[in-house]
Scaffold this motif. Sequence first.
Motif: not given
Length: 250
Positions: A121-130
């Motif tokens: 499992v590959v998990v990406i932690l992100y936020k919109d606008g970056y």
Amino acid sequence: MADYHFVYKDVEGSSTQWDDIQRKLGNLPPKPPAFKPDPFTPAEDEDSKPKDKNWIDNKTEEQLEDLEDDLDDDRFLQEYRRKRLAEMKKVVKIAKFGSIIPISGSDFVREVSQAPPDVWVVVILYKDGYPECGILMQCLEELATMYPATKFVKIISTDCIPNYPDRNLPTVLVYNNGAVKANYVGLYTFGRRCTPEGVAMVLCQSDPVLNDGQNEGEASREAVLEGVRKRFIEKVISQHENDDDGSSSD
């Protein structure tokens, strides 16, 4: 006594001589064509179709399961049926995921920690606008399509880890068998120029994270890396061929 009115209606499509004259003079609209029903074509009887390879190819997996008793007398079709069933089940197995799955904090344990032990499992932690998150997300979307037996999920960083610093975005976590196997903080962890091939090479440095589902069992890290390199070379060659075709057409 009530009045009764009778309306005479001629055969549909017929007209009088007077009407024909009036149509020639333009006093009446053209006569509509006579109604002709579509020719009757009986539905094809399934039992009358020849039982050959094409007949089996048009069957669904469920229909093929039900055909086992009907083909007892034909060894060739019985063997071909078993082959088609195996192909269908293999395709279903390969197409487990194929895209990045959005999850929330409440989904994390079920979707990531409790994933089957044979699934990376590959998990990406992100936020919109970056912008950095967008660049890495595009690379992972391409990898998710190329390696459908590896599970890719995305989650807003603070939904996963409260108060997680934005300066660490994007962050990638790699899970297998309920444990974190690797983590990558920041876009430049994947090189100065982030590409799907570069991300794939980094993800597979220590473990065979990426799985295209073509091989039975888990491939070795070396085999996965060799597959990544092969895909990269094929992509470069294809791009050069497209560039050559474009320049020659000019």
